[in-house]
Every structure is written in C-alpha cells, then in structure tokens.
Design a protein around this motif. Structure first.
Motif, PDB file in Angstrom:
ATOM      1  N   VAL A 143       0.835  -1.202   0.000  1.00 27.01           N
ATOM      2  CA  VAL A 143       0.000   0.000   0.000  1.00 27.01           C
ATOM      3  C   VAL A 143       0.871   1.254   0.000  1.00 27.01           C
ATOM      4  N   VAL A 144       1.884   1.259   0.845  1.00 23.68           N
ATOM      5  CA  VAL A 144       2.778   2.428   0.912  1.00 23.68           C
ATOM      6  C   VAL A 144       3.478   2.640  -0.424  1.00 23.68           C
ATOM      7  N   GLU A 145       4.005   1.573  -0.998  1.00 23.64           N
ATOM      8  CA  GLU A 145       4.712   1.695  -2.278  1.00 23.64           C
ATOM      9  C   GLU A 145       3.772   2.137  -3.396  1.00 23.64           C
ATOM     10  N   PHE A 146       2.528   1.686  -3.343  1.00 24.83           N
ATOM     11  CA  PHE A 146       1.542   2.113  -4.336  1.00 24.83           C
ATOM     12  C   PHE A 146       1.295   3.614  -4.230  1.00 24.83           C
ATOM     13  N   PHE A 147       1.171   4.116  -3.006  1.00 20.04           N
ATOM     14  CA  PHE A 147       0.971   5.553  -2.811  1.00 20.04           C
ATOM     15  C   PHE A 147       2.182   6.349  -3.302  1.00 20.04           C
ATOM     16  N   LEU A 148       3.364   5.845  -3.016  1.00 19.24           N
ATOM     17  CA  LEU A 148       4.582   6.521  -3.470  1.00 19.24           C
ATOM     18  C   LEU A 148       4.642   6.571  -4.991  1.00 19.24           C
ATOM     19  N   LEU A 150       2.116   6.683  -6.940  1.00 20.28           N
ATOM     20  CA  LEU A 150       1.120   7.658  -7.377  1.00 20.28           C
ATOM     21  C   LEU A 150       1.648   9.090  -7.305  1.00 20.28           C
ATOM     22  N   GLY A 151       2.718   9.277  -6.539  1.00 23.07           N
ATOM     23  CA  GLY A 151       3.279  10.610  -6.372  1.00 23.07           C
ATOM     24  C   GLY A 151       3.081  11.201  -5.002  1.00 23.07           C
ATOM     25  N   VAL A 152       2.565  10.400  -4.054  1.00 21.46           N
ATOM     26  CA  VAL A 152       2.418  10.887  -2.686  1.00 21.46           C
ATOM     27  C   VAL A 152       3.815  11.090  -2.090  1.00 21.46           C
ATOM     28  N   PRO A 153       4.136  12.289  -1.593  1.00 23.03           N
ATOM     29  CA  PRO A 153       5.458  12.515  -0.992  1.00 23.03           C
ATOM     30  C   PRO A 153       5.672  11.593   0.207  1.00 23.03           C
ATOM     31  N   LYS A 154       6.878  11.107   0.361  1.00 23.25           N
ATOM     32  CA  LYS A 154       7.185  10.190   1.455  1.00 23.25           C
ATOM     33  C   LYS A 154       6.843  10.793   2.810  1.00 23.25           C
ATOM     34  N   GLN A 192      -4.669  14.306  -9.320  1.00 25.10           N
ATOM     35  CA  GLN A 192      -4.696  14.916  -7.991  1.00 25.10           C
ATOM     36  C   GLN A 192      -4.763  13.894  -6.863  1.00 25.10           C
ATOM     37  N   TRP A 193      -4.599  12.597  -7.197  1.00 25.34           N
ATOM     38  CA  TRP A 193      -4.716  11.573  -6.153  1.00 25.34           C
ATOM     39  C   TRP A 193      -3.786  11.808  -4.961  1.00 25.34           C
ATOM     40  N   PRO A 194      -2.531  12.212  -5.177  1.00 24.46           N
ATOM     41  CA  PRO A 194      -1.663  12.455  -4.004  1.00 24.46           C
ATOM     42  C   PRO A 194      -2.267  13.449  -3.014  1.00 24.46           C
ATOM     43  N   LYS A 195      -2.884  14.528  -3.528  1.00 27.17           N
ATOM     44  CA  LYS A 195      -3.497  15.532  -2.650  1.00 27.17           C
ATOM     45  C   LYS A 195      -4.789  14.999  -2.029  1.00 27.17           C
TER      46      LYS A 195
END
Length: 389
Positions: A143-148, A150-154, A192-195
């Motif tokens: 899940v964490v790697e998937f978010f990363l 997507l562009g979610v900042p660490k 805009q998924w990261p936001k």
C-alpha cells in the motif's frame, strides 16, 4: 486519589516481579524469549484487568511513573475485557524485540524509516489494534509503495497512515484500485490523487453505496457531473457527511437565507461539515445583531462562501471591531464580505494606516484586494485627482 496511587504502586511492583521471574533461567538452563515472556505475561495481565479494570492500562502506559491524573471522577463505560486484551497484545508488539535479529520488529523499523516515531505508532494501535498484526510484506509495504508510485510525498505517508491505518488492510487489486477507478468515473482528477489521499485517506475505504448517496444528493442540488468531480477532488471529506443528518439540513438552512445552495456547495463545501446550532446560527445571529437583514446576510454568504467557516471570537468579532473605527458604512461589507478573509494585523490595519496617511479614501475592495504596487498606484492617482479637483 491516594487509593488509586497505592493500587498503581502495587500493580507496578507485581508487574516488575512477574517480568523478572520470567527472565530467570528455566530448569533447562536457558532464558525465555521475548515472545515467550509476552505470551506468559498476557495471561496474568488479563486476570489483573478483570480485577483492577481501567487502572491497569494507566499503570502500563505510565510505567515507570504512576498515573498522575485521577480519572475516577469521570464515569467511563466498562470496557470489554476481550477488546482490551487485544489492545494489550497489540501494544506489546510495538516495543517487542525481533527474536532472531535482536532488534526492533521489521514493522517498526519500516514505519520509522518512513518518518514515524514510536509514539505515533502506539497512537495508531491504541485506536486500531489490528494494525499491529498486518503483514509487512503482504499488506503495509504494498500500500505504501503504491501511494509513493502515485506521487504521494514520502513525508506525507505517516499522516495518511495515522489518519486511516485501515488502508493497509485493504486488498490493492480487489478493493483499493477498483475504488479509485470508480471515483475517477465520478470525476475525481486522477492527477490529484496524491493531494486527495493526503486530505482525506478515508475516501478510499468507503463503500460505493456510501459514495453514491452523496453524489445523488449533489445531483439533486443541480450540480453537473464536472462540478461534482471537482468537489470530490477538492473536498473529498464531503462523502463522510450524512445526507440526512448533515447535508440536507444544512442545505435547507442556507436556502432559508436565500442562498443558491448548489453554487455555495461548489464554492465552499466545507460549510456543509459545520454544525447548524454550534456554527451557522451563531454567525447569522452575529450579523443580525449588527443590523443586517437576512437578505443581506444571504448576499454576503453568496458572494463569499467561506464567511461562515470563520471563528466568531478569533476572526469576525475583532475584524468587525476594527471596521467600526473606519468611516465606511456597514453596507460596504455586504458589497465586499471578503474583508473578513484578510489578515487583520498583516493586511487590514497596515493598508488602512497607509491610506489614512495619504489623506485619500479608496473603495473597501481596493484597499484590500489590490497588490502592493497597484495599491500604491491607486493612492497616487487618487491624490493626484484631488489636487486637480
């Protein structure tokens, strides 16, 4: 209070004695492992919990210091021994050593590498004990790697996991990704998924039925598919509001002020998460007490959707008090309610002081909405015009 401290001291002594006895060598000449000690202590902790209740949790969490706050004055519903037993077991895993490497468990190491500290992890487990049992390789990491990806900042990952640890218990292929596709079909901007995830990670854990209830209501207000998509992107927590308990009553309240509810919800959906009694009515009363009509108040909120989101004591009252020191009529605030959105000390007062020093008077919106250079230019033009007049 004294009795509670005496009981706490006795419990601490008993826990220390138990812990020390289990770390002594057994008849086989070896020391018990951390897991063996934990499993043995759990049985004793469960029996102690039945006898001493909530004070046991206070003692364990406060060790080596006894609890300093007497909570006995506040009636607390009797917790379920099964639930608290699960919580105790889960909490024990936070500080538990890995039996092979002699270090912190891989779960903890991984989460700390993401920027979380032990207290944050404990806080998650107190609220959601199941998180302690999620597989690192099978649940948390994917899940964490998937978010990363997507562009979610660490640096945002700790906040996301703290807000919604349940995300790590969701299947990526069967739940998480299909939910995102479904939300994209409703207009959520996939760029805009990261936001969106950072703002409201719980969005990804809601059922389609729950989302559809909110979307149907937005359609009922006359909002277009495009507008609904933008609302879900900018304010995803709109889905968390109950249609019947929050959205519909709030819509009816603003309609009573003559407001176009669809436009207001699009411009400032945050209004619909506010309490009518605790937030909306006091603001309306504030302006009514100062001589404004309901129609004028409706015009103000229509022109500036964020008006009702401000604190009365920290925003509206002090800015109103300052406005009363100027020579502008009250009707100016109906024309320019955005006045309440500017910083009193950094924008409003300095601009008014500068204008007063210049000896001229601009429209209220000119005083505050113009950039510094345009504001100075407007003052110069006004001063020049006064000379010729």
């Amino acid at each position: 209070m004294r009795l509670q401290l005496e009981r706490s001291t006795s419990l601490i002594f008993l826990l220390i004695t138990l812990s020390q006895s289990f770390t002594l060598s057994t008849n086989l000449g070896r020391e018990l492992t951390t897991l063996e000690i934990r499993d043995a202590l759990i049985a004793y902790l469960e029996s102690l919990f039945k006898e001493h209740g909530d004070i046991l949790m206070n003692v364990v969490e406060s060790y080596p210091n006894p609890p300093v706050k007497d909570k006995s004055a506040v009636p607390i519903p009797s917790p379920s021994p099964v639930v608290d037993s699960k919580k105790l077991k889960a909490m024990s895993r936070v500080s538990e050593l890995d039996t092979h490497a002699g270090n912190l468990r891989p779960h903890l190491v991984y989460l700390m590498e993401l920027g979380m500290d032990i207290e944050q992890i404990r806080s998650i487990i107190r609220r959601f004990p199941s998180f302690a049992y999620y597989s690192l390789e099978g649940k948390i990491k994917p899940v964490v790697e998937f978010f990363l990806e997507l562009g979610v900042p660490k640096e945002n990952i700790p906040t996301i996991l703290t807000k919604r640890p349940q995300l790590c218990g969701i299947s990526l292929s069967e739940n998480l990704k299909p939910t995102m596709k479904f939300l994209e079909s409703l207009g959520v901007d996939k760029e805009q998924w990261p936001k969106v995830i950072y703002r409201f990670p719980a969005l990804l854990t809601y059922s389609k039925q729950k989302v559809w209830e909110s979307v149907d209501f937005l359609c009922e207000l006359g909002l277009s598919e495009e507008s609904i998509g933008k609302i879900l992107t900018r304010c995803p927590n709109i889905v968390s509001y109950s249609v019947e308990d929050n959205l519909r009553p709030t819509a009816m309240y603003f309609r009573s002020l003559g407001v176009d509810v669809g436009i207001l919800l699009f411009r400032c959906p945050q209004n619909f998460g506010l309490s009518i009694e605790a937030n909306l009515k006091p603001v309306t009363e504030f302006f009514l007490d100062r001589g404004y009509t309901l129609e004028e108040i409706g015009t103000m909120i229509s022109r500036y959707g964020a008006l009702y989101t401000f604190s009365l004591t920290e925003n509206l009252v002090p800015k109103w008090d300052f406005f009363m020191t100027t020579d502008y009529p009250n009707s100016e605030l109906v024309k320019f309610p955005q006045y309440f959105g500017y910083n009193l000390e950094e924008r409003i007062k300095p601009r008014f002081a500068h204008m007063k020093k210049s000896g001229v008077k601009l429209l209220l919106n000119q005083v505050l909405s113009l950039s510094s250079s345009n504001f100075d230019e407007a003052l110069k033009k006004k001063m020049k015009k006064m000379k010729f007049d």
